[in-house]
Design a protein around this motif. Structure first.
Motif, PDB file in Angstrom:
ATOM      1  N   TYR A  88       3.324   1.126   5.286  1.00  7.69           N
ATOM      2  CA  TYR A  88       2.634   0.811   6.539  1.00  7.69           C
ATOM      3  C   TYR A  88       3.654   0.428   7.606  1.00  7.69           C
ATOM      4  CZ  TYR A  88      -1.616   0.866   3.789  1.00  7.69           C
ATOM      5  OH  TYR A  88      -2.648   1.266   2.977  1.00  7.69           O
ATOM      6  N   ALA A  89       3.264   0.593   8.861  1.00 13.81           N
ATOM      7  CA  ALA A  89       4.148   0.267   9.977  1.00 13.81           C
ATOM      8  C   ALA A  89       3.317  -0.264  11.139  1.00 13.81           C
ATOM      9  CB  ALA A  89       4.936   1.493  10.412  1.00 13.81           C
ATOM     10  N   VAL A  90       3.966  -0.998  12.025  1.00 13.62           N
ATOM     11  CA  VAL A  90       3.309  -1.517  13.224  1.00 13.62           C
ATOM     12  C   VAL A  90       3.174  -0.384  14.241  1.00 13.62           C
ATOM     13  CG1 VAL A  90       3.468  -3.173  15.121  1.00 13.62           C
ATOM     14  CG2 VAL A  90       4.263  -3.815  12.824  1.00 13.62           C
ATOM     15  N   LYS A  91       2.005  -0.253  14.833  1.00 16.06           N
ATOM     16  CA  LYS A  91       1.751   0.790  15.827  1.00 16.06           C
ATOM     17  C   LYS A  91       2.323   0.365  17.183  1.00 16.06           C
ATOM     18  CE  LYS A  91      -2.590   2.384  13.719  1.00 16.06           C
ATOM     19  NZ  LYS A  91      -4.050   2.561  13.959  1.00 16.06           N
ATOM     20  N   ALA A  92       3.180   1.215  17.740  1.00 18.29           N
ATOM     21  CA  ALA A  92       3.845   0.880  19.005  1.00 18.29           C
ATOM     22  C   ALA A  92       2.856   0.687  20.141  1.00 18.29           C
ATOM     23  CB  ALA A  92       4.854   1.967  19.350  1.00 18.29           C
ATOM     24  N   ASP A  93       1.805   1.529  20.194  1.00 19.77           N
ATOM     25  CA  ASP A  93       0.861   1.439  21.308  1.00 19.77           C
ATOM     26  C   ASP A  93      -0.038   0.207  21.228  1.00 19.77           C
ATOM     27  OD1 ASP A  93      -0.737   2.181  19.192  1.00 19.77           O
ATOM     28  OD2 ASP A  93      -1.435   4.059  20.066  1.00 19.77           O
ATOM     29  N   SER A  94       0.026  -0.531  20.121  1.00 16.82           N
ATOM     30  CA  SER A  94      -0.814  -1.723  19.982  1.00 16.82           C
ATOM     31  C   SER A  94      -0.122  -2.983  20.507  1.00 16.82           C
ATOM     32  CB  SER A  94      -1.188  -1.938  18.506  1.00 16.82           C
ATOM     33  OG  SER A  94      -0.063  -2.379  17.751  1.00 16.82           O
ATOM     34  N   LYS A 127       2.719   8.531   6.760  1.00 19.87           N
ATOM     35  CA  LYS A 127       2.425   9.722   5.969  1.00 19.87           C
ATOM     36  C   LYS A 127       2.987   9.609   4.558  1.00 19.87           C
ATOM     37  CE  LYS A 127       2.582  14.769   6.167  1.00 19.87           C
ATOM     38  NZ  LYS A 127       3.029  15.958   6.936  1.00 19.87           N
ATOM     39  N   PHE A 128       4.256   9.210   4.453  1.00 19.59           N
ATOM     40  CA  PHE A 128       4.847   9.027   3.123  1.00 19.59           C
ATOM     41  C   PHE A 128       5.748   7.797   3.050  1.00 19.59           C
ATOM     42  CE2 PHE A 128       7.157  12.356   5.468  1.00 19.59           C
ATOM     43  CZ  PHE A 128       8.404  11.774   5.602  1.00 19.59           C
ATOM     44  N   GLY A 129       5.842   7.020   4.097  1.00 23.67           N
ATOM     45  CA  GLY A 129       6.576   5.764   4.066  1.00 23.67           C
ATOM     46  C   GLY A 129       8.081   5.909   4.082  1.00 23.67           C
ATOM     47  N   HIS A 130       8.751   4.771   3.980  1.00 25.08           N
ATOM     48  CA  HIS A 130      10.210   4.701   3.915  1.00 25.08           C
ATOM     49  C   HIS A 130      10.593   4.006   2.608  1.00 25.08           C
ATOM     50  CE1 HIS A 130      10.570   4.489   8.624  1.00 25.08           C
ATOM     51  NE2 HIS A 130      10.230   5.689   8.192  1.00 25.08           N
ATOM     52  N   ARG A 131      11.379   4.685   1.769  1.00 28.46           N
ATOM     53  CA  ARG A 131      11.840   4.065   0.524  1.00 28.46           C
ATOM     54  C   ARG A 131      13.224   4.583   0.198  1.00 28.46           C
ATOM     55  NH1 ARG A 131       6.592   5.121   0.264  1.00 28.46           N
ATOM     56  NH2 ARG A 131       5.205   3.332  -0.130  1.00 28.46           N
ATOM     57  N   GLY A 132      14.194   3.688   0.215  1.00 33.67           N
ATOM     58  CA  GLY A 132      15.559   4.087  -0.087  1.00 33.67           C
ATOM     59  C   GLY A 132      16.544   3.097   0.508  1.00 33.67           C
ATOM     60  N   GLY A 133      17.821   3.346   0.279  1.00 34.77           N
ATOM     61  CA  GLY A 133      18.850   2.436   0.760  1.00 34.77           C
ATOM     62  C   GLY A 133      19.735   3.030   1.833  1.00 34.77           C
ATOM     63  N   ASN A 134      19.230   4.062   2.530  1.00 40.18           N
ATOM     64  CA  ASN A 134      20.085   4.767   3.501  1.00 40.18           C
ATOM     65  C   ASN A 134      19.384   5.036   4.824  1.00 40.18           C
ATOM     66  OD1 ASN A 134      18.222   6.566   2.521  1.00 40.18           O
ATOM     67  ND2 ASN A 134      19.670   8.196   2.030  1.00 40.18           N
ATOM     68  N   HIS A 135      18.486   4.129   5.236  1.00 35.50           N
ATOM     69  CA  HIS A 135      17.701   4.347   6.456  1.00 35.50           C
ATOM     70  C   HIS A 135      18.416   3.740   7.668  1.00 35.50           C
ATOM     71  CE1 HIS A 135      13.860   5.890   4.727  1.00 35.50           C
ATOM     72  NE2 HIS A 135      14.399   5.367   3.646  1.00 35.50           N
ATOM     73  N   PRO A 136      18.782   4.560   8.671  1.00 36.13           N
ATOM     74  CA  PRO A 136      19.467   4.028   9.854  1.00 36.13           C
ATOM     75  C   PRO A 136      18.490   3.358  10.820  1.00 36.13           C
ATOM     76  CG  PRO A 136      19.185   6.404  10.069  1.00 36.13           C
ATOM     77  CD  PRO A 136      18.657   6.040   8.715  1.00 36.13           C
TER      78      PRO A 136
END
Length: 365
Positions: free
Chosen positions: A291-297, A264-273
């Motif tokens: 973009y991300a890998v789909k777990a169900d795939s 939806k809006f991605g991950h951008r930053g230096g504080n992602h756990p």
């Protein structure tokens, strides 16, 4: 000078121009980093994107010659709450404003970046426009909505030819989809003989280089926009130890039979756990991806989930033990404070060493 920032949903913000005074259009994303704006400006993964910084004061420590992730900046535009015109830092050699002017990148300050970030989080990533034009809003919106986003970012940021960074350790082929300098630095620090190759290198060219291992770099855009790279990795998967980072992680997953999708809006930053499932340990990571890998795939593939994002449970790491391959979605070469993710480079080189020993043993039998 007065500047305007317009989103394709009709939102208009008025602020002050800095950097280049030109009109620019791109995909609008936000980064939650408190520092690191120089690395963000020069990260090839931001190609064609307008970056909004959520931290309110930007430019306060200037620009130095050492912290670039690429030779030139790659962002399309810069949106900040407050732009510092007089930086103070012992390494400062240039202001943020002058750097953006040098590379004709427009910026806009005085924007309510909190409102903008909330809007992107709620509605998702959208196109935006920075301009000093006084044209009617309807005219600029029509231009914004009618302009398609490019899909050739990787081709534009990748190296155009193969080159070698000589070392006396194992030969690592770094396939450049928009590689950050930090990845090359981590390999050279460990004595690797690094061969950097374009994104569209073929399987036969890889075999001629005779690498001991292959690293798939980060890069911009949708991994499905580089089908040739996916096919090449599919062809050589299992023949060499392989490590994928960010876009390289997604390309590895696609080559192994999984699927990817836009967030939806991605991950951008230096504080992602991020949680490493095998140890239960949590790492604070640097990230930059849409973009991300789909777990169900993953059903029916050899891929095993190794890391998960604790904020949204998206896949952050994969492994294919039978193929001597693994990958992570985040950036282990980055130092957002913690530097403990750099162990992944050691893990990769251990895999390379083990593979070489097994090959040597097989030849003696």
């Amino acid at each position: 000078m007065r500047a305007r920032f317009i989103l394709e949903d009709g939102t208009e913000c008025v602020g002050t121009a800095f950097g280049a005074t030109k009109q620019t259009l791109g995909e609008v994303v936000f980064n939650t980093g408190l520092t690191g704006y120089q690395e963000i400006l020069s990260d090839p993964s931001y190609r064609d994107q307008i970056v909004t910084m959520t931290y309110p004061l930007i430019g306060n420590y200037g620009i130095n010659r050492d912290d670039f992730e690429a030779v030139v900046p790659h962002i399309k535009g810069f949106v900040v709450r407050e732009h510092c015109e007089q930086p103070s830092n012992w390494r400062n050699s240039q202001t943020l404003d002058s750097l953006l002017k040098d590379y004709e990148i427009p910026g806009i300050a005085g924007i309510d970046t909190r409102m903008l970030t909330r809007k992107i989080r709620y509605h998702g990533t959208m196109k935006g426009l920075i301009t000093t034009s006084t044209a009617p809003l309807e005219e600029l919106l029509a231009l914004l909505r009618q302009t398609p986003m490019p899909t050739d970012q990787v081709a534009r940021v990748s190296t155009k030819s193969i080159y070698n960074c000589k070392g006396f350790g194992p030969r690592i082929l770094l396939i450049d989809f928009g590689a950050k300098n930090g990845i090359l630095r981590e390999l050279l620090k460990r004595g690797c003989d690094v061969v950097v190759a374009p994104y569209n290198i073929t399987a036969s060219e890889i075999k001629r280089i005779q690498p001991d291992g292959i690293l798939l770099s980060n890069g911009p855009g949708d991994p499905k926009d580089v089908p040739q790279a996916i096919n090449t990795i599919r062809e050589i998967l299992g023949q060499y130890p392989l490590f994928g980072i960010c876009l390289g992680h997604q390309i590895f997953a696609l080559a192994a039979g999984a699927d990817t999708g836009k967030m939806k809006f991605g991950h951008r930053g230096g504080n992602h756990p991020v949680k490493e499932l095998a140890s239960g340990r949590t790492y604070i990571t640097s990230q930059n991806h849409s973009y991300a890998v789909k777990a169900d795939s993953l059903t029916g593939t050899e891929l095993v989930i190794t890391h998960l994002a604790l904020n949204d449970e998206s896949i952050e790491g994969l492994s294919a033990p039978g193929k001597q391959a693994f990958s992570v979605q985040y950036h282990p070469e980055a130092s957002p404070g913690p530097e403990d993710s750099s162990y992944l480079f050691d893990q990769f080189l251990q895999l390379v060493t083990k593979s070489k020993e097994e090959q040597s043993y097989a030849k003696t039998r």
